[in-house]
Design a protein around this motif. Structure first.
Motif, PDB file in Angstrom:
ATOM      1  N   ASP A   8       0.807  -1.228   0.000  1.00  0.00           N
ATOM      2  CA  ASP A   8       0.000   0.000   0.000  1.00  0.00           C
ATOM      3  C   ASP A   8       0.843   1.282   0.000  1.00  0.00           C
ATOM      4  O   ASP A   8       0.744   2.105   0.903  1.00  0.00           O
ATOM      5  N   HIS A  10       0.631   3.469  -2.460  1.00  0.00           N
ATOM      6  CA  HIS A  10      -0.310   4.497  -2.899  1.00  0.00           C
ATOM      7  C   HIS A  10       0.356   5.764  -3.441  1.00  0.00           C
ATOM      8  O   HIS A  10       0.026   6.891  -3.039  1.00  0.00           O
ATOM      9  N   ASP A  34      -1.219  -2.366  -4.342  1.00  0.00           N
ATOM     10  CA  ASP A  34      -1.627  -0.966  -4.233  1.00  0.00           C
ATOM     11  C   ASP A  34      -0.416  -0.042  -4.298  1.00  0.00           C
ATOM     12  O   ASP A  34      -0.100   0.691  -3.359  1.00  0.00           O
ATOM     13  N   HIS A  62      -6.564  -1.021  -6.009  1.00  0.00           N
ATOM     14  CA  HIS A  62      -6.376   0.265  -6.703  1.00  0.00           C
ATOM     15  C   HIS A  62      -5.607   0.076  -8.013  1.00  0.00           C
ATOM     16  O   HIS A  62      -5.882   0.768  -8.999  1.00  0.00           O
ATOM     17  N   HIS A 114      -2.844  -9.450  -1.774  1.00  0.00           N
ATOM     18  CA  HIS A 114      -3.069  -8.076  -1.311  1.00  0.00           C
ATOM     19  C   HIS A 114      -4.067  -8.057  -0.151  1.00  0.00           C
ATOM     20  O   HIS A 114      -3.787  -7.536   0.924  1.00  0.00           O
ATOM     21  N   HIS A 147      -3.545  -4.314   2.386  1.00  0.00           N
ATOM     22  CA  HIS A 147      -4.910  -3.873   2.123  1.00  0.00           C
ATOM     23  C   HIS A 147      -5.594  -3.109   3.258  1.00  0.00           C
ATOM     24  O   HIS A 147      -6.320  -2.161   3.015  1.00  0.00           O
ATOM     25  N   HIS A 149      -4.030  -1.470   5.640  1.00  0.00           N
ATOM     26  CA  HIS A 149      -3.136  -0.362   6.041  1.00  0.00           C
ATOM     27  C   HIS A 149      -2.839  -0.389   7.544  1.00  0.00           C
ATOM     28  O   HIS A 149      -2.504   0.634   8.127  1.00  0.00           O
TER      29      HIS A 149
HETATM   30 ZN    ZN Z   1      -4.496   0.247  -0.095  1.00  0.00          ZN
END
Ligand code: ZN
Length: 242
Positions: A8, A10, A34, A62, A114, A147, A149
């Protein structure tokens, strides 16, 4: 082997750079998905992740939405805004890379996904019950997911039903026991009210999981989110880690 386990990101490049610097030398990098969404640097993050040694990288929700593999109606309004943004911004090379990523991967000792081994892109393992339900969906000694976080671990224990959970300490490494499900937390958007980037180091010989947190230049990422015209909430939340 010393393996960097992270998830993640991002599209938060300053957070990723801080993690890579803090992690020191590692033999392999396992990214649990992600790479994009919410943040301002999707192409740069993908390029940096691709440069890491012995990379294993999974597809996140994502990432899947960014390349049109998931309907954006499944995301909340602000997540949708950032997915539409990234769909325009992603280079051909970046989308090809995301398209090549598997949803789930099984190594000798670890199943990687994930979200969860049962539903790799979508399911959140947030509590002991969902962790327990997933035990039937992997046969390796360990399972790593992202996933949510949230840095967290789950293990079978005679004292706790259906499973025990723990928040990995950043000062004391954890001995990994068979059937453990481990989450390294999020590099680029932590949600445990601790804004520092999260990652873990997996020692394959000793079976040790070390959780880490590292400070990064949150303001720089916030500034780039605002300049990119992404929803301001994506910038605001980084300061408080929510
Ligand atoms: Zn995420």
């Amino acid at each position: 082997m010393r393996i960097l386990v992270f998830s993640d990101i991002h599209a938060n490049l300053p957070a990723l750079e801080a993690v890579l610097e803090n992690a020191g030398d590692f033999d392999a990098a396992w990214c649990l998905g992600d790479l994009v969404g919410y943040g301002p640097n999707p192409n740069e993050v993908i390029e940096r992740v691709r440069s890491l040694p012995n990379l294993i990288c999974l597809l996140g929700n994502h990432d899947a939405a960014a390349i049109g593999m998931l309907d954006i109606e499944n995301f909340n309004f602000e997540a949708r805004q950032s997915i539409l943004w990234v769909q325009n911004y992603l280079s051909t090379e970046s989308s090809q890379f995301l398209k090549s990523l598997p949803e789930k991967l099984v190594t000798d000792e670890v199943t990687l996904a994930h979200g969860s081994p049962r539903s790799p892109i979508w399911e959140y393992i947030l509590d002991a019950y969902s962790a327990w339900e997933n035990l039937d969906h992997f046969s390796t000694p360990f399972c790593f997911v992202g996933h949510t976080h949230l840095p967290i671990g789950f293990h079978i224990s005679p004292d706790a039903q259906p499973m025990n959970w723990f928040l990995p300490s950043i000062t004391t490494p954890h001995a990994m026991i068979p059937r453990m499900i481990l989450n390294p937390g999020s590099v680029g958007q932590p949600r445990d009210h601790n804004p520092r980037a999260a990652y873990a180091i997996y020692d394959t010989e000793q079976h040790i999981w070390s959780a880490h947190r590292v400070e990064y230049d949150v303001r720089l990422t916030q500034e780039h989110i605002r300049l990119a015209g992404l929803p301001p909430r994506h910038a605001d939340r980084l300061a408080g880690g929510w």
